[in-house]
Design an enzyme around this catalytic site. Structure first.
Site, PDB file in Angstrom:
ATOM      1  N   SER A 174     -34.298 124.695   5.781  1.00 52.11           N
ATOM      2  CA  SER A 174     -33.845 123.309   6.489  1.00 52.11           C
ATOM      3  C   SER A 174     -34.842 122.301   6.237  1.00 52.11           C
ATOM      4  O   SER A 174     -35.898 122.420   5.514  1.00 52.11           O
ATOM      5  CB  SER A 174     -33.518 123.609   7.695  1.00 52.11           C
ATOM      6  N   LYS A 202     -49.646 128.595  -8.171  1.00 51.60           N
ATOM      7  CA  LYS A 202     -49.232 128.470  -7.015  1.00 51.60           C
ATOM      8  C   LYS A 202     -48.847 129.754  -6.228  1.00 51.60           C
ATOM      9  O   LYS A 202     -48.496 130.606  -6.906  1.00 51.60           O
ATOM     10  CB  LYS A 202     -48.200 127.534  -6.986  1.00 51.60           C
ATOM     11  N   THR A 208     -45.268 124.551  -3.582  1.00 52.75           N
ATOM     12  CA  THR A 208     -44.059 124.610  -2.661  1.00 52.75           C
ATOM     13  C   THR A 208     -44.718 124.840  -1.318  1.00 52.75           C
ATOM     14  O   THR A 208     -44.810 123.348  -0.760  1.00 52.75           O
ATOM     15  CB  THR A 208     -43.171 125.688  -2.639  1.00 52.75           C
ATOM     16  N   GLU A 238     -48.661 131.697   3.156  1.00 54.24           N
ATOM     17  CA  GLU A 238     -47.972 130.990   3.896  1.00 54.24           C
ATOM     18  C   GLU A 238     -48.500 131.047   5.403  1.00 54.24           C
ATOM     19  O   GLU A 238     -48.420 132.196   5.774  1.00 54.24           O
ATOM     20  CB  GLU A 238     -46.644 131.176   3.922  1.00 54.24           C
ATOM     21  N   THR A 281     -43.124 134.269  -5.297  1.00 55.94           N
ATOM     22  CA  THR A 281     -43.142 133.244  -6.520  1.00 55.94           C
ATOM     23  C   THR A 281     -44.631 132.796  -6.582  1.00 55.94           C
ATOM     24  O   THR A 281     -44.895 132.065  -5.942  1.00 55.94           O
ATOM     25  CB  THR A 281     -42.325 132.153  -6.455  1.00 55.94           C
ATOM     26  N   ASN A 284     -41.057 130.392   7.456  1.00 54.57           N
ATOM     27  CA  ASN A 284     -39.995 131.140   6.985  1.00 54.57           C
ATOM     28  C   ASN A 284     -38.536 131.645   7.952  1.00 54.57           C
ATOM     29  O   ASN A 284     -37.739 132.017   7.081  1.00 54.57           O
ATOM     30  CB  ASN A 284     -40.433 132.521   6.621  1.00 54.57           C
TER      31      ASN A 284
END
Lengths: 407, 407
Positions: free
Chosen positions: A407, A179, A153, A276, A190, A402
């Site tokens: 979007s 992942k 992702t 992230e 996740t 985040n």
């Protein structure tokens, strides 16, 4: 133990495929499939979040009730969490579609999803994807990579690992992929991790080896403190290595467990380092603890501290935040006995001794903290136990990713 | 209860002063003093962090052992935490200097510090500051403001509040000031809060009123999940209102407790809204709970979620993250019964019903979430209890402030 170049197709009998099925916009890959040519013992660990995604519930049914599995179908883009009975129904439909395409039973099909919470899966797209994937299955190195890429992702790199060990004169292989990289605070992230082995091992020993190790690996990483609704680790063993079946905790079990630990720790660190927005893998190691449990609580509290994570991003030796995070962890220790070091490829520097700052060079500290992987080592001088936890720095990009993820 | 314009000098008998003493670079104010003309009953609540700053230990000695106080000396810029015996010695020296300048006992002087951890106080600068401050004390509105400005670190606004209530025919006033705004996750933040009242109230009732309310106010806010080493709330009561002394939990106690609650909630919300880098105050209210405790756990888990906080910054109705944070809170509830609303000055919007998304307008949701104060209301439909928690959004500026705070 031999580390080999490989992923989910490294072990005998496993094929994989990955592709763009149409769940994500554009042409990004979003579905993967892994299939074993022989029935597998299935072990799994799952999120402890009370809000469990539909695929978690389906896989718990497969692992705990059915016990054996042959295939895994994964999609990225949509998490199938908070989707009610409709969402669970889609898991079953996906399994059914895979079962038909592969000529196996639907209860032998594990499913996993990662992505946005609350949206329903486009089930027709998924079903077509399953059919297409079943025609693309290969046991090659490339096929494993395609699968590993399809489950990403916000991950920036694919995450694979494989090892070989010898058990009872036979070569046993474990290959895995996973992942990250947001909503990562596994209690059981996740986080999705898929481990495939050709070991012959009883279901009981397989689950035992997995459950024991998850606590020391995946459960010791954190990207953002948010425990996902979808966290899943699946371990399938098809026995094709033809080693004497492992049915008890002897030497063979230990050999398998050590290999599994390497796989899990490697994948867990890859996830933490690719959190992230992260620019660095941040490890905290607590040594001199009275118990492993105490060391784990302290280490995890530090890698979860936003203030510490922001300081790591700034290459700032703000050790007070580390001591502060240890202090509110809930574990007992004497702050006035703590020694703290920073360590990386650029060197090792002692920062505090007995709870008070040494006259270290801020310049040198910044150099140590400017590497891609940095470690804080805290010696609490109470005993012989130790533990590590892995996280990442807190960056502008974490906020960016985040603030407008949907979007 | 009447809300009045005021701060720590609002109650009878309290004078204050604030100035630049030289702890911070440049000309920013960095020291404050509050003095009562009459002896005060002293109540306090302090950080639960195992790593307690030296001033916390000193104040615990004053509040718990001595019980009465006359003065508070506060510095910003350096936290005097992780400073060993030397740091504690500086607390005592500061108290001694204030005692000499004011003609009181050193055990009547409370001290508080906020700023960088690990540095020693420049004690000569502090001692000169104490002397200078003692010559500047005034009971004016402006003096309170100077004190409130002098305790700011990364705070962007000063935080003051005052109320009047009538008790036994007499006007009782409570005035307070506090500062945030990083390392804020009070369990019992460096949160510092100073409350001055002229109420006549026994030490026991004063501490009871404070301890009971801190759990519902300061302990329900979070900026970054990091519980500071310096968190301190001090409440001094000098009795100059001449109300009949409050010695038990009757009507007078309730009147005082309600006024104190307003003061604490107002200051707590000011801190949350002015969290480091924040652009919005983010409240989460859990209703329909079985118990207040359950509602508090759920509400606090949501306002602490980095993912939710980043979504609030992005004005993104990413409700899945809210449900996810409730799910890992540890409190039991049925995710499939939850209704969720977003509410602000721009309106109220129902987003999910019974755990599943309604067909709401994303545009309208973004409008509701673009205000300076936004609330998520979760109805878990189990009972009549409710609770609120207050946080802020997670922004680029939070990262910026904390990646180079020390430079």
């Amino acid at each position: 133990m031999k580390i080999i170049d490989g992923g989910v197709t490294a072990a005998k009998g496993f094929k994989a495929a990955g592709m763009h099925a149409g769940i994500k916009k554009g042409t990004k890959k979003d579905m993967a499939m892994i299939v074993s040519s022989a029935p597998c013992m299935a072990a799994g660990t799952f999120t402890t979040n009370l809000v469990k995604a539909a695929p978690v519930k389906w896989d718990q049914h497969v692992v705990y009730e059915h016990g054996e599995a042959r295939a895994v179908v994964v999609n990225s883009g949509i998490a199938n969490a908070c989707t009610g009975a409709e969402g669970y129904g889609y898991c079953e439909e996906t399994a059914k579609a895979a079962a038909e395409a592969l000529g196996i039973d639907k209860d032998e099909v594990l499913v996993a999803s990662t992505g946005v919470i609350g949206k329903q899966l486009p089930i027709d797209t998924i079903k077509k994807g399953v059919k297409d994937l079943s025609g693309l299955l290969l046991d090659t190195r490339e096929a494993a990579t395609l699968a590993a890429e399809s489950i990403m992702t916000t991950d920036t790199v694919k995450k694979e690992v494989a090892v070989e060990v010898e058990i009872g004169g036979k070569t046993v292989t474990i290959g895995g992929m996973c992942k990250g990289s947001g909503m990562i605070h596994p209690n059981m992230c996740t986080m999705l991790s898929f481990l495939m082995t050709d070991a012959a091992i009883s279901k009981e020993m397989l689950q035992k080896a997995l459950s024991a190790d998850v606590d020391d690996t995946y459960n010791m990483i954190s990207v953002d403190g948010d425990t996902s609704t979808n966290d899943t680790v699946l371990l399938l063993a098809n026995g094709l290595a033809e080693n004497p079946e492992i049915t008890e905790e002897g030497e063979d079990y230990q050999t398998f467990a050590r290999a599994l630990h390497y796989i899990n720790e490697t994948l867990a660190k890859k996830m933490a380092g690719d959190g992230e927005g992260a620019t660095a893998l941040f490890e905290t190691k607590v040594i001199g603890a009275q118990s492993k449990e105490q060391a784990k609580i302290l280490a995890k509290s530090v890698i979860c501290s936003n203030l510490t994570k922001a300081a790591i991003f700034g290459h700032d030796a703000n050790w007070g935040r580390i001591l502060c995070a240890m202090g509110y962890s809930g574990a007992k220790f004497d702050p006035e006995k703590v020694d703290l070091y920073f360590e990386s490829a650029a060197g090792k520097l002692k920062i505090i001794e007995n709870g008070v700052a040494l006259d270290y060079s801020e310049e040198e500290a910044t150099k140590v903290l400017s590497e891609k992987a940095v470690t804080a080592v805290a010696d609490i001088k109470m005993g012989e136990a130790s533990a590590s936890a892995w996280g990442c720095d807190l960056t502008y990009d974490y906020v960016k990713i985040n603030a407008d993820y949907r979007s």
